[in-house]
Design an enzyme around this catalytic site. Structure first.
Site, short mmCIF file in Angstrom:
data_model
loop_
_atom_site.label_atom_id
_atom_site.label_comp_id
_atom_site.label_asym_id
_atom_site.label_seq_id
_atom_site.Cartn_x
_atom_site.Cartn_y
_atom_site.Cartn_z
N TRP A 190 0.87 -1.19 0.00
CA TRP A 190 0.00 0.00 0.00
C TRP A 190 0.90 1.23 0.00
CZ3 TRP A 190 -0.26 3.93 3.80
CH2 TRP A 190 -1.14 4.96 3.45
N GLU A 231 -2.89 -2.97 -2.77
CA GLU A 231 -4.06 -2.48 -2.02
C GLU A 231 -4.54 -1.14 -2.56
OE1 GLU A 231 -3.36 -2.20 2.19
OE2 GLU A 231 -5.38 -1.48 2.61
N LYS A 233 -7.30 2.19 -2.94
CA LYS A 233 -7.92 3.13 -2.02
C LYS A 233 -8.61 4.24 -2.80
CE LYS A 233 -6.79 5.27 2.37
NZ LYS A 233 -5.91 5.23 3.53
N ASP A 264 -9.52 -3.41 1.09
CA ASP A 264 -9.66 -2.95 2.48
C ASP A 264 -11.08 -2.40 2.64
OD1 ASP A 264 -9.70 -1.06 4.71
OD2 ASP A 264 -7.52 -1.29 4.80
N HIS A 267 -11.74 1.40 2.39
CA HIS A 267 -11.12 2.18 1.33
C HIS A 267 -12.04 2.59 0.20
CE1 HIS A 267 -6.62 1.22 2.24
NE2 HIS A 267 -7.29 1.65 3.29
N HIS A 291 -8.43 -6.71 3.80
CA HIS A 291 -8.13 -5.99 5.02
C HIS A 291 -9.48 -5.71 5.67
CE1 HIS A 291 -3.77 -4.30 4.67
NE2 HIS A 291 -3.83 -5.60 4.81
N ASP A 299 -12.37 6.41 6.48
CA ASP A 299 -11.46 5.28 6.66
C ASP A 299 -10.81 5.37 8.05
OD1 ASP A 299 -9.73 3.13 6.14
OD2 ASP A 299 -8.21 4.44 5.29
N ASP A 301 -10.54 3.12 10.50
CA ASP A 301 -9.84 1.95 11.03
C ASP A 301 -10.30 1.59 12.44
OD1 ASP A 301 -7.84 1.30 8.80
OD2 ASP A 301 -7.46 3.42 9.14
N ASP A 331 -7.18 -5.02 9.48
CA ASP A 331 -6.48 -3.74 9.43
C ASP A 331 -7.29 -2.70 10.19
OD1 ASP A 331 -4.90 -1.60 8.93
OD2 ASP A 331 -5.33 -1.47 6.79
C1 RNT Z 1 -3.79 2.35 4.66
C2 RNT Z 1 -3.90 0.91 4.34
C3 RNT Z 1 -2.78 0.04 4.85
C4 RNT Z 1 -2.35 0.39 6.27
C5 RNT Z 1 -1.34 -0.58 6.85
C6 RNT Z 1 -0.74 -0.08 8.13
O1 RNT Z 1 -4.90 3.06 4.30
O2 RNT Z 1 -5.12 0.42 4.76
O3 RNT Z 1 -3.14 -1.28 4.74
O4 RNT Z 1 -3.44 0.47 7.13
O5 RNT Z 1 -0.38 -0.86 5.92
ZN ZN Z 2 -5.41 -1.72 4.65
#
Ligand code: RNT
Ligand code: ZN
Length: 424
Positions: A190, A231, A233, A264, A267, A291, A299, A301, A331
């Protein structure tokens, strides 16, 4: 308050649950036999707010952010491993750990383009001793050469090359994990690259990223040792208007180059779910990394909870019969609560969502659907939400020798008292 259930209560509830599911043609024991073999890749970075061990002075930067300052964060490798050991002991099954390039074990700072397997040897020893698999991630943030928001798509060829070399070094470390542990490592990429405000040129950075990726993946590595994922986004912190590595970009890349696509859950547009993407993406890319995360308005998390979204993701994996080619990673990084609690609750929820999906009467639902009985389909889907999946889950936890129900909180509180509260 006493949350404890006796073995007899757990067994009795399970027996009743088994009967309830059997009435819909679902074999609960068979569902558990599948569940016990599905690994979840826990992310090392929940334990220390994504700081890593490369440079203890440097904070997190580059498009992601951990908020909160709950006490007791791991600040060295031994603490992080001890915290992980605690979390794994509260989660049923055999699982994996996703490391990041910045979690190396070295007394001196190693430039990221010079990382070697030896810098991760102690993680391999630990994984072997604890019987965990290992996954990996290149680290293209929290670094002076990423501070202007560009890495692999940077205008400066020297900076691009530095990051290309880092990514290549990490693939070799992934292959080393795979060789040592006898199971393929997934090395996920990423990058934060993008613009805060509207760009004048969306094409050139993507052309540069494409060329950089081709350089990174030029060397063939045995997929039994290492597999690569990219990955995508939609937007990020500081890249609200333009992200170079968008969904279309990486979907095209993965489909044409044969690498894995990483989806993810945080994302995409807030109303867009990755669940619906799986059945499409899997027609074109051989494998997917997830993720699993929970965005709250953005986003953010947050720790994974048992949401409709999570259930939909797990349903799709099971309904597509894709447990072999969808790799489930986590994640999230919540620094406002006990971090071991975050891992434990989030991972247990991922497994609970998967169990609910495995307990679905798939053939009956499809029978209704194919007969055009959409009322029956809706009725059954809603009825399932009230079935006693929790009794099946409790039984599974007991069988696997991990705490049943809220008992895991007692262990987390004990650990906080005896260990975390002693940290400064
Ligand atoms: C960031 C991505 C990525 C990170 C990690 C820490 O938006 O989701 O995967 O969260 O690499
Ligand atoms: Zn991620």
């Amino acid at each position: 308050m006493n949350f404890q259930l006796s073995d007899a209560q757990i067994q009795a509830a399970y027996t009743l649950a088994e009967e309830r599911y059997a009435a819909f043609g679902v074999d609960a024991a068979a569902a558990l036999a599948v569940l016990v073999d599905v690994p979840i890749s826990l992310h090392c970075w929940q334990g220390d707010d994504v700081l890593g061990f490369e440079d203890p002075e440097r904070g997190l930067s580059g498009g992601i952010m951990a908020t909160g300052n709950y006490p007791g964060k791991a600040s060295n490798i031994d603490e992080l491993r001890a915290d992980l050991d605690k979390a794994y002991s509260l989660i049923p099954g055999r699982h994996r750990l996703a490391l990041h390039g910045s979690y190396l074990d070295s007394p001196s700072r190693i430039p990221r383009d010079e990382l070697l397997p030896q810098h991760f040897a102690s993680w391999v020893d630990w994984a072997k001793a604890q019987d965990h698999g290992l996954d990996f991630n290149q680290t293209l943030f929290s670094h002076e050469l990423a501070d202007d928001g560009f890495t692999l798509a940077h205008q400066d060829a020297g900076i691009r090359q530095f990051w290309i070399d880092h990514c290549i070094a990490c693939r070799d470390i992934g292959a080393y994990f795979g060789a040592e542990l006898g199971e393929a490592c997934i090395t996920n990429l990423w990058i934060p690259d993008g613009y805060k405000d509207s760009p004048a040129d969306r094409l050139a950075p993507r052309q540069r990223l494409l060329a950089a990726l081709d350089a990174i993946y030029a060397k063939d590595i045995d997929p039994a040792l290492n597999r690569d994922s990219v990955e995508c986004k939609l937007f990020g912190l500081g890249s609200e208007s333009y992200v170079v590595g968008s969904h279309e970009f990486y979907l095209g890349y993965a489909a044409t180059r044969g690498v894995l696509l990483c989806l993810d859950a945080g994302h995409f547009h807030p109303t867009e779910t990755i669940a619906d993407k799986l059945s499409s993406v899997l027609l074109y890319v051989p494998e997917v990394l997830l993720h699993v995360s929970r965005g709250v308005r953005w986003d953010s998390d947050h720790v994974v909870t048992l949401t409709d979204d999570l259930q939909a993701i797990m349903q799709e994996i099971v309904r597509c019969d894709a447990l072999e080619n969808v790799h489930i990673g986590l994640d999230f990084f919540d620094a406002s609560i006990n971090r071991i609690g975050a891992w434990t609750i989030g991972t247990r929820n991922a497994l609970r969502g998967l169990l609910m999906a495995l307990l679905e009467p798939r053939s009956l639902l499809r029978q209704y659907e194919n007969a055009g009985d959409f009322t029956g389909r809706l009725g059954l889907l809603e009825e399932l939400k009230g079935l006693p999946f929790g009794a099946v889950w409790d039984y599974h936890c007991a069988q696997q020798g991990v705490p049943v129900g809220m008992d895991f909180m007692r262990e987390i509180r004990d650990y906080e008292r005896t260990t975390l509260s002693k940290r400064n």
